[in-house]
Design a protein around this motif. Structure first.
Motif, PDB file in Angstrom:
ATOM      1  N   TRP A   8       1.559  -1.623  -0.316  1.00 41.05           N
ATOM      2  CA  TRP A   8      -0.134   0.069   0.254  1.00 41.05           C
ATOM      3  C   TRP A   8       0.823   1.307  -0.100  1.00 41.05           C
ATOM      4  O   TRP A   8       0.494   2.298  -0.420  1.00 41.05           O
ATOM      5  N   GLY A   9       1.815   1.322   1.000  1.00 40.05           N
ATOM      6  CA  GLY A   9       2.777   2.521   0.554  1.00 40.05           C
ATOM      7  C   GLY A   9       3.773   2.562  -0.608  1.00 40.05           C
ATOM      8  O   GLY A   9       3.569   4.123  -0.965  1.00 40.05           O
ATOM      9  N   ARG A  10       3.953   2.079  -1.479  1.00 39.21           N
ATOM     10  CA  ARG A  10       4.566   1.364  -1.986  1.00 39.21           C
ATOM     11  C   ARG A  10       3.754   2.459  -2.911  1.00 39.21           C
ATOM     12  O   ARG A  10       4.631   3.575  -3.379  1.00 39.21           O
ATOM     13  N   ALA A  11       2.518   1.872  -3.253  1.00 40.76           N
ATOM     14  CA  ALA A  11       1.632   2.286  -4.199  1.00 40.76           C
ATOM     15  C   ALA A  11       0.924   3.581  -4.069  1.00 40.76           C
ATOM     16  O   ALA A  11       0.921   5.428  -5.146  1.00 40.76           O
ATOM     17  N   LEU A  12       1.207   4.263  -2.770  1.00 38.78           N
ATOM     18  CA  LEU A  12       1.155   5.945  -2.440  1.00 38.78           C
ATOM     19  C   LEU A  12       1.764   6.222  -3.126  1.00 38.78           C
ATOM     20  O   LEU A  12       1.687   7.860  -3.192  1.00 38.78           O
ATOM     21  N   GLY A  13       3.068   5.972  -2.559  1.00 36.95           N
ATOM     22  CA  GLY A  13       4.337   7.056  -3.344  1.00 36.95           C
ATOM     23  C   GLY A  13       4.275   7.155  -4.342  1.00 36.95           C
ATOM     24  O   GLY A  13       4.444   8.042  -5.007  1.00 36.95           O
ATOM     25  N   GLU A  14       4.280   5.948  -5.222  1.00 41.53           N
ATOM     26  CA  GLU A  14       3.573   5.993  -6.954  1.00 41.53           C
ATOM     27  C   GLU A  14       3.089   7.023  -7.519  1.00 41.53           C
ATOM     28  O   GLU A  14       3.025   7.833  -8.267  1.00 41.53           O
ATOM     29  N   ILE A  15       2.041   6.842  -6.043  1.00 44.89           N
ATOM     30  CA  ILE A  15       0.310   8.016  -6.960  1.00 44.89           C
ATOM     31  C   ILE A  15       0.698   9.420  -6.266  1.00 44.89           C
ATOM     32  O   ILE A  15       0.586  10.546  -7.092  1.00 44.89           O
ATOM     33  N   LEU A  16       1.505   9.322  -5.301  1.00 43.23           N
ATOM     34  CA  LEU A  16       2.440  11.187  -4.938  1.00 43.23           C
ATOM     35  C   LEU A  16       3.726  11.698  -5.475  1.00 43.23           C
ATOM     36  O   LEU A  16       3.632  12.605  -4.980  1.00 43.23           O
ATOM     37  N   ASP A  17       3.882  11.109  -6.430  1.00 46.14           N
ATOM     38  CA  ASP A  17       5.387  11.253  -7.080  1.00 46.14           C
ATOM     39  C   ASP A  17       6.774  11.809  -6.186  1.00 46.14           C
ATOM     40  O   ASP A  17       7.161  12.033  -5.926  1.00 46.14           O
ATOM     41  N   TRP A  18       6.391  10.588  -4.956  1.00 44.61           N
ATOM     42  CA  TRP A  18       7.421  10.441  -3.587  1.00 44.61           C
ATOM     43  C   TRP A  18       8.639  10.729  -4.376  1.00 44.61           C
ATOM     44  O   TRP A  18       8.779   9.502  -4.906  1.00 44.61           O
ATOM     45  N   SER A  19       9.711  11.242  -3.682  1.00 47.80           N
ATOM     46  CA  SER A  19      11.521  11.104  -4.886  1.00 47.80           C
ATOM     47  C   SER A  19      11.999  10.406  -3.557  1.00 47.80           C
ATOM     48  O   SER A  19      10.844   9.567  -2.639  1.00 47.80           O
ATOM     49  N   GLN A  20      12.513  10.155  -4.063  1.00 45.80           N
ATOM     50  CA  GLN A  20      13.360   8.836  -2.884  1.00 45.80           C
ATOM     51  C   GLN A  20      13.372   9.246  -1.846  1.00 45.80           C
ATOM     52  O   GLN A  20      13.641   9.000  -1.049  1.00 45.80           O
ATOM     53  N   GLU A  21      13.981  10.490  -1.710  1.00 43.56           N
ATOM     54  CA  GLU A  21      14.207  11.492  -0.393  1.00 43.56           C
ATOM     55  C   GLU A  21      13.292  11.103   0.773  1.00 43.56           C
ATOM     56  O   GLU A  21      12.652  11.004   1.499  1.00 43.56           O
ATOM     57  N   ASP A  22      11.185  11.351  -0.019  1.00 46.12           N
ATOM     58  CA  ASP A  22      10.071  11.094   0.674  1.00 46.12           C
ATOM     59  C   ASP A  22      10.123  10.288   1.016  1.00 46.12           C
ATOM     60  O   ASP A  22       9.862   9.640   2.091  1.00 46.12           O
ATOM     61  N   ARG A  23      11.099   9.220  -0.089  1.00 43.22           N
ATOM     62  CA  ARG A  23      10.434   7.680   0.681  1.00 43.22           C
ATOM     63  C   ARG A  23      11.017   7.216   1.637  1.00 43.22           C
ATOM     64  O   ARG A  23      10.926   6.665   2.585  1.00 43.22           O
ATOM     65  N   GLU A  24      12.644   8.190   1.628  1.00 43.11           N
ATOM     66  CA  GLU A  24      13.741   7.212   2.749  1.00 43.11           C
ATOM     67  C   GLU A  24      13.079   8.149   3.799  1.00 43.11           C
ATOM     68  O   GLU A  24      14.007   7.567   5.345  1.00 43.11           O
ATOM     69  N   GLU A  25      12.163   8.901   4.095  1.00 44.28           N
ATOM     70  CA  GLU A  25      11.633   9.972   5.803  1.00 44.28           C
ATOM     71  C   GLU A  25      11.132   8.358   6.237  1.00 44.28           C
ATOM     72  O   GLU A  25      10.527   7.749   5.909  1.00 44.28           O
ATOM     73  N   ARG A  26      11.951   8.312   7.326  1.00 46.76           N
ATOM     74  CA  ARG A  26      10.395   7.789   8.584  1.00 46.76           C
ATOM     75  C   ARG A  26      10.210   7.987   9.939  1.00 46.76           C
ATOM     76  O   ARG A  26      10.806   9.077  10.099  1.00 46.76           O
TER      77      ARG A  26
END
Ligand code: BGC
Length: 485
Positions: free
Chosen positions: A416-434
């Motif tokens: 779910w999280g991966r797909a959300l990032g794909e839709i919201l165009d998260w950058s690599q940096e966004d994705r690495e935010e913990r």
């Protein structure tokens, strides 16, 4: 002379300073008494400050509430004591089984069962209520309902395979009140709540970062908060016009019914068949592709089709597998999560549930199939939440989710999280935010993360009932025509 600057002085908060006050003995003694009374030492200051902080952090909701959750399989009744302090609650609860026949029976049977379960619970827990001092009830009713007031809800259509005659188009609160009064139950129904709203409120009670309450379970849906001034469809209501446009309101999206016109949903022939055979064809189009009730059924139908085409289970007796809806989400999760080298967990599941002995190829096929269906479901579930985030301009926060798919499927959150990032165009940096509240796995990466909702149908319903009661006691009983939850 009395030096006023010196009289209340303390050294290290323990010993009184010499007053140095030149007074006649009598008066000096009196003054010393006063000095004692008026001195606030450091220890006391700290104690007061601690208490202050505690009060600041306290919620306002207090009191004892009954809650009732009419879910897909069980009927859960809770007694909840809210103590005003968010971290401190008392809960007693019991789940009553809902016989399958009830789901397609008559309204009177449903409400009698609900009222009898409440009665049994009240007796077992020795709860005291009278006509003048009734027990207050928050009712979680997780089906699409139009609410003009918080203590009523007109069912629009049954979902999740329910098909009980005589409830659609009716106020479920009135029907429940009648059944409760037939048994003379000392209970006052205060609030009707959707499970998504309950999840959001219960979670916000503990976690201020909560932006959305979501259910990924037998059905799927989400709720968020908006300002009433932003909701066009309620603007004509006189009650709304009398309120500040910034007043927050919970919006229940009912997005299981998204794209009922089937413009964009990636429907397969299996989805089409499930819809056609369901009690309400054409309805809940999105839910039928992504929610727990249907994932196992999609899987089962594909297996039956593969068997009919001589591709799997060639020599097996698949009579048991022909039973509709005989595969649930946990079966699917166990098959997909099978880490044994020869997939013996799946082999055992198929053997014990359906009496089917599988070949190595069949085991590999059914496992890959479980993954395919669950992955599509999880990815689709991200689309609705992404839409709400974009609509509301929400770029970070917690989506408090409840339901069997969110809680029991081990890979749901990550997908779910991966797909959300794909839709919201998260950058690599966004994705690495913990997320600091995260459990540390990949599902807790990114600015918007899925958290496990607090008990929405228990605590959430109790908090909403408490807030409603408080408003009633202050003399407000406003309703809003045309609003959802
Ligand atoms: C219902 C919603 C509910 C969701 C999750 C859907 O079928 O229409 O009201 O929130 O299931 O339980």
């Amino acid at each position: 002379m009395v030096d006023m600057n010196e009289t209340n002085g303390l050294v290290d908060g323990t010993s009184t300073k010499q007053t140095g006050v030149d007074l006649p003995t009598e008066l000096r003694k009196e003054f010393e008494k006063l000095e004692q009374q008026f001195t606030v030492d450091r220890k006391k200051l700290k104690q007061i400050s601690d208490h202050f902080q505690q009060e600041l952090e306290e919620g306002e909701e207090k009191g004892d509430f009954l809650t009732l959750d009419l879910g897909g399989t069980n009927l859960r009744v809770c007694w909840i004591r809210l103590k005003g302090n968010k971290a401190d609650l008392e809960i007693k609860q019991h789940s009553y089984k809902m016989p399958n026949e009830i789901k397609t029976g008559k309204a009177s049977e449903l409400w009698s069962l609900v009222a009898e379960s409440l009665q049994a619970f009240i007796q077992d827990q020795a709860l005291e209520g009278t006509k003048d001092n009734p027990l207050h009830l928050g009712f979680t009713f997780s089906y699409p309902a139009i609410q003009e007031y918080i203590d009523q809800g007109t069912l629009q259509t049954w979902t999740k395979g329910f098909d009980i005659k005589g409830v659609e188009g009716q106020d479920v609160a009135t029907q429940l009140r009648t059944a409760m009064s037939n048994l003379d139950l000392p209970v006052e129904l205060v609030a009707v709540v959707n499970d998504t709203t309950g999840a959001m409120i219960a979670s916000s009670y503990h976690d201020p970062k909560t932006i959305i309450g979501a259910i990924f379970g037998t059905g799927c849906n989400a709720a968020y908060m908006d300002k009433i001034g932003n909701i066009p469809k309620i603007q004509s209501s006189p009650e709304i016009q009398s309120l500040n446009p910034d007043t927050p309101m919970a919006i229940n999206c009912e997005y299981g019914a998204f794209d009922n016109a089937r413009a964009v949903l990636p429907l397969t022939p299996y989805d089409e068949q499930i819809d056609a055979d369901s009690p309400r064809p054409g309805e809940q189009a999105f839910e039928k592709l992504s929610a727990g009730l249907y994932l196992g059924e999609i899987y089962r139908r594909i297996c039956i089709d593969m068997h009919a085409r001589n591709l799997i289970f060639a020599d097996a007796d698949i009579a048991a597998l022909r039973e509709p809806y005989s595969i649930d989400t946990s079966f699917l999760s166990n098959v997909e999560d099978d880490r044994t080298p020869d997939l013996s967990t799946s082999a055992d599941e198929f053997m014990s549930t359906f009496g089917i002995r599988m070949t190595a190829d069949e085991l590999r096929f059914t496992r890959a199939l479980a993954k395919l269906i669950a992955t599509r479901g999880a990815r689709l579930c991200a689309t609705g939440i992404a839409a709400i985030c974009r609509h509301q301009g929400l770029s970070s926060g917690h989506v408090a989710a409840d339901g069997s798919v969110a809680n029991k499927h081990p890979k749901f959150k990550k997908r779910w999280g991966r797909a959300l990032g794909e839709i919201l165009d998260w950058s690599q940096e966004d994705r690495e935010e913990r997320d600091e509240s995260g459990e540390g796995d990949e599902s807790q990466m990114g600015p918007i993360v899925l958290t496990s909702a607090e008990d929405g149908s228990g605590v959430g319903a109790a908090v909403i009932a408490a807030m409603t009661l408080d408003r009633w006691r202050r003399g407000e009983k406003a309703g809003i025509k045309g609003a959802g939850d």
